[in-house]
Design an enzyme around this catalytic site. Structure first.
Site, PDB file in Angstrom:
ATOM      1  CG  PHE A 135       5.158   6.454   3.792  1.00  0.00           C
ATOM      2  CD1 PHE A 135       5.045   4.965   2.335  1.00  0.00           C
ATOM      3  CD2 PHE A 135       4.988   7.246   2.411  1.00  0.00           C
ATOM      4  CE1 PHE A 135       5.196   4.364   1.561  1.00  0.00           C
ATOM      5  CE2 PHE A 135       4.062   6.169   1.388  1.00  0.00           C
ATOM      6  CZ  PHE A 135       4.348   5.418   0.531  1.00  0.00           C
TER       7      PHE A 135
ATOM      8  N   GLY B  28       9.776   4.608   7.999  1.00  0.00           N
ATOM      9  CA  GLY B  28       9.795   4.293   9.916  1.00  0.00           C
ATOM     10  C   GLY B  28       8.173   3.182  10.136  1.00  0.00           C
ATOM     11  CG  HIS B  29       4.282   2.422   8.349  1.00  0.00           C
ATOM     12  ND1 HIS B  29       3.870   1.527   6.984  1.00  0.00           N
ATOM     13  CD2 HIS B  29       2.921   2.476   9.540  1.00  0.00           C
ATOM     14  CE1 HIS B  29       2.019   1.413   8.221  1.00  0.00           C
ATOM     15  NE2 HIS B  29       1.851   2.605   9.037  1.00  0.00           N
ATOM     16  CG  PHE B  30       5.334  -0.945  10.660  1.00  0.00           C
ATOM     17  CD1 PHE B  30       5.715  -0.389  11.839  1.00  0.00           C
ATOM     18  CD2 PHE B  30       4.648  -1.678   9.234  1.00  0.00           C
ATOM     19  CE1 PHE B  30       3.937  -0.096  11.817  1.00  0.00           C
ATOM     20  CE2 PHE B  30       3.410  -1.221   9.792  1.00  0.00           C
ATOM     21  CZ  PHE B  30       3.011  -0.209  10.554  1.00  0.00           C
TER      22      PHE B  30
ATOM     23  CB  ILE C 134       3.352  -1.724   5.028  1.00  0.00           C
ATOM     24  CG1 ILE C 134       4.348  -3.654   5.878  1.00  0.00           C
ATOM     25  CG2 ILE C 134       2.060  -1.871   4.937  1.00  0.00           C
ATOM     26  CD1 ILE C 134       3.543  -4.842   6.070  1.00  0.00           C
TER      27      ILE C 134
END
Length: 158
Positions: free
Chosen positions: A56, A59-61, A66
């Site tokens: 994750f 893309g986060h972020f 985070i």
């Protein structure tokens, strides 16, 4: 949840193999790495090692990784699942713990790569197949997130 006044013995630590025996989740959705302490019918303390290699974080972020809040809640729910399954002697039976409701959720501080996220979950009550829990995720002694949720223990959907 304990209905007697007997002292219940603590279980733990439990390694990831024991966690996987209680939960159906597998990579990349298995979010409990180990259990430090489990007191059947009462509470669990588990650990999620948050690394930069988590899918994750791509893309986060980008540039500011985070852990998504929904995945923090999922990690807490998985810890609750281990607590429920182990407490009721259902490990290895194929029973699942399904979310029914999430309440009073608050996110206090961001969860970044490189930390050990401590997952603390307490049974609030159990009636038949329905369980209520109170949970919080901590970074050291700081609360990163807290929530209450309801879950149902059931056979897998076919």
């Amino acid at each position: 949840m304990t209905e007697t006044t007997e002292k219940v013995e603590s279980i733990g630590p439990l390694d990831v193999k024991r966690v996987m025996a209680a939960l159906p989740h597998r990579f990349p959705m298995l979010l409990v790495d180990r259990v430090e302490t489990l007191i059947p019918g009462e509470k669990i303390v588990a650990i999620k090692a948050v690394t930069i290699n988590e899918p994750f974080f791509t893309g986060h972020f980008p540039g500011n990784p985070i852990m998504p809040g929904v995945l923090i809640v999922e990690a807490l729910a998985q810890a609750a699942g281990v607590l429920a399954i182990e407490s009721l002697g259902l490990t290895g039976t194929g029973k699942l713990v399904y979310f029914m409701a999430i309440n009073e959720t608050k996110f206090r501080i961001p969860v970044e790569p490189g930390i050990l996220l401590r997952l603390e979950v307490e049974f609030l009550q159990k009636r038949a197949k329905i369980c209520k829990f109170k949970a919080r995720a901590l970074i050291e002694d700081k609360v990163a997130a807290e929530t209450e949720f309801t879950a149902m223990i059931a056979d897998p959907a076919n």
